[in-house]
Design an enzyme around this catalytic site. Structure first.
Site, PDB file in Angstrom:
ATOM      1  CE  LYS A  75     -56.623   1.962  -6.188  1.00 18.77           C
ATOM      2  NZ  LYS A  75     -56.397   1.083  -7.373  1.00 18.77           N
ATOM      3  CB  SER A 150     -59.749  -0.994  -7.294  1.00 19.87           C
ATOM      4  OG  SER A 150     -58.418  -0.743  -7.683  1.00 19.87           O
ATOM      5  CB  SER A 174     -57.504  -0.973 -10.697  1.00 19.18           C
ATOM      6  OG  SER A 174     -58.216  -2.054 -10.160  1.00 19.18           O
TER       7      SER A 174
END
Lengths: 492, 109
Positions: A75, A150, A174
């Site tokens: 990420k 996210s 997330s």
């Protein structure tokens, strides 16, 4: 074998057995990224040359380890000394980190090959990746729909076979929510299980790094590699790391699965309800006891979370001041306008909203009424779980109320977007681990069916602090019985 | 049992939004002030449900794990090199960060 149509563990074993080379595997994934990342936008940037160099070093025997040669993604809120670390924010558009996150260091020391960085909601604030400053990722099952967030780019990358494993972060869901919406496995470990050093801070008492993968065994292997205490993160726990991969296929004896009525709302999508019913049947058939547990403060989770997380964020994001790194407004005339204009230009609206919400909750006259009250309710939420885990080994519940929503569906109302986190935030409040698995499919018109042509929905398992080993075995039992492991979207 | 004071209203005025924006060091447009006032009010109305709970005797919980003041041995460790620290600076005058003038020049202008 096609190295992009396998699991992380199988690929690792195939590379070790020299059935496929690390270079072949890396080239195959880079080829898929070339073909599919345009429409999906799972990756913000890739490191093809570096990845191929490392693959050559694996094939030459210079790099070894439990993940040797396995192509993964990370990420884009995890710092790396190579490439950019943007948090999908204009604030950090050109930021090149001076050090690498501990979790990434550990993955690379284990031989993993980082293909690139995945798209997220700006600073990990969001549930759809629509808050990315550089455009959202898209759901591989239906590109008109969000991948969740996210860690939406990470979940899309796994679902579309653009990497063999991925690392995300989970502050209020997330990792688990996008995993559910993209039909993959997402694990949020116990707070403190994985070092947060080099993870760009959002809410420091809630943030935790974890894997998104195709299978429970893949998640166990990645967790094994990234877990452990780190002198560079004083909140990483000194709890010994057990072997998460052994005994994965032997379910715990005398298993008790908890069901909480607070998670079985009538508002849940029919496919979500059916997934829970099917999972209950799996455990009943396996001889487990199904136990009713009570989590009476569940309904207060969103309210508590959206005070605590923004409060911590408002403090953490004060570091973006236009002075040392990140965006500096060319319009500034004095120090205060340097701060205020740089931040207004660098942060998107959701990040600004949360900074303001948190600042308000911490401000004089409101601190006790909002922030301290939320911290007290946080304890009540934790006590609910403590009591529940006295009578069960894990709680089975939905990950989200429904499948992936359409782009734009919730962007007008931040509150509507927040409510999508209703079943995930409380694990972060209590610090406990949670894992989401593919639980079935819903067709876009609301009817559920099982042919894989619809949208995935997730089932979630929550366990006590530091009980990941047992949680993974419990999840594995479901995965083996449900047989969804190789469900993949068809990409055009 | 006494209840902690709760805010009189969850309705955020535009003046309050401007004040919070100033505290947050964010330049906001008139448009944003209107939008944020409504959106933040929505959220504050939702979080007002916490006022239903009697939490007077509950200890606040800031952290999930029972750990406080984690200390390490006080031994010097190498830090980042100056060049690494300055590499991302939007303005630099080595070995310092460069910022616009903070104080006026004293000429009274």
């Amino acid at each position: 074998m096609d190295p992009t149509k396998t699991t992380l563990v199988e690929l690792r074993d195939a590379i070790a057995a020299k059935k496929v080379s690390a270079t072949e595997a890396t080239r195959a994934y880079l080829g898929r990224i070339d073909r599919h990342n345009g429409p999906l936008h799972a990756y913000h940037e890739t490191y093809a040359d570096r990845a191929l160099q490392r693959a050559a070093d694996v094939d030459g025997g210079k790099i070894t380890g439990p993940l040797a040669g396995v192509p993964i993604s990370i990420k884009d809120n995890l710092c790396t000394e190579y490439g950019h670390t943007t948090c999908s924010s204009k604030m950090l558009e050109n930021f090149q980190a001076p050090y690498t996150a501990t979790a990434v260091v550990k993955l690379e020391q284990a031989g993993a090959i980082v293909l690139g960085k995945t798209v997220l909601d700006e600073f990990a604030m969001g549930s759809s990746t629509e808050n990315s400053a550089f455009g959202p990722a898209r759901n591989p099952w239906d590109t008109q729909r969000v991948p969740g967030g996210s860690s939406g780019g990470a979940a899309a990358a796994i679902a579309a076979d653009l990497c063999a494993g991925s690392i995300g972060s989970d502050t209020g869901g997330s990792i688990r929510q996008p995993a559910a919406l993209c039909g993959v496995v997402g694990l949020k470990p116990t707070y403190g299980r994985v070092s947060r050093y080099g993870l760009v801070a959002f809410a420091s008492s809630l943030d935790q790094i974890g894997p998104l993968t195709h299978t429970v065994a893949d998640a166990a292997l990645m967790l094994q590699v990234i877990s452990g205490q780190d002198p560079k993160d004083s909140t990483s726990a000194g709890v010994p790391v057990p072997d998460y991969t052994e005994q994965l296929d032997s379910p715990p004896q005398g298993l008790r699965i908890g069901i909480a009525k607070q998670y079985l709302s009538d508002a849940n999508h029919p496919a979500v309800k059916r997934a829970i019913d099917q999972a209950v049947a799996v455990y009943r058939d396996a001889g487990a006891r199904i136990v009713d547990v009570d989590l009476p403060h569940t309904e207060y989770g969103i309210s508590t979370y959206y005070l605590v997380a923004p409060a911590e964020a408002s403090s953490n994001l004060a570091r973006y001041d236009g002075v040392r790194y990140g965006r500096r407004s060319p319009e500034s005339t004095d120090l205060i306008s340097l701060y205020s204009r740089s931040r207004a230009e660098g942060f998107g609206e959701e990040v600004q909203r949360r900074i303001m919400l948190g600042t308000y909750a911490l401000s004089s006259g409101y601190y006790d009424a909002y922030y301290v009250r939320a911290l007290k309710v946080r304890r009540l939420i934790k006590q609910d779980f403590d009591a529940a885990f006295e009578s069960c080994d894990a709680i089975l519940c939905p990950t989200t109320p429904g499948p992936a929503f359409r782009f734009g569906e919730k962007t007008d109302s931040p509150l509507a977007m927040y409510l999508n986190d209703v079943y995930t935030v409380n694990a972060n409040m209590a610090g406990i681990p949670g894992i989401s698995l593919l639980g079935g499919f819903a067709s876009p018109d609301g009817l559920s069916h099982t042919d894989g042509g619809g949208l995935p929905v997730g089932v979630q398992f929550l366990g006590p602090l530091f009980e990941e080993a047992k949680l993974l075995r419990i999840a594995r039992l479901y995965e083996a019985a449900a047989g969804y492991t190789h469900a993949r979207p068809s990409l055009t | 049992m006494t209840q902690p004071p709760s805010p009189k209203s969850t309705q955020l005025t535009e003046a309050q939004v401007r004040h919070v924006a100033k505290l947050s060091r964010l330049t906001v447009t008139d448009d944003q002030v209107q939008r944020f006032a409504k959106q933040l009010t929505d959220v504050l109305e939702h979080v007002a449900t916490l006022n239903k709970l009697d939490v007077g005797a509950i200890e606040p919980m800031a952290h999930a794990l029972d750990m406080t003041n984690v200390l390490r041995d006080d031994e010097p460790q190498p830090g980042l090199a100056v060049e690494a620290v300055l590499a991302n600076a939007p303005g630099r005058s080595d070995p310092f960060f460069k910022v616009p003038k903070v104080l006026d020049d004293g000429s009274g202008a």
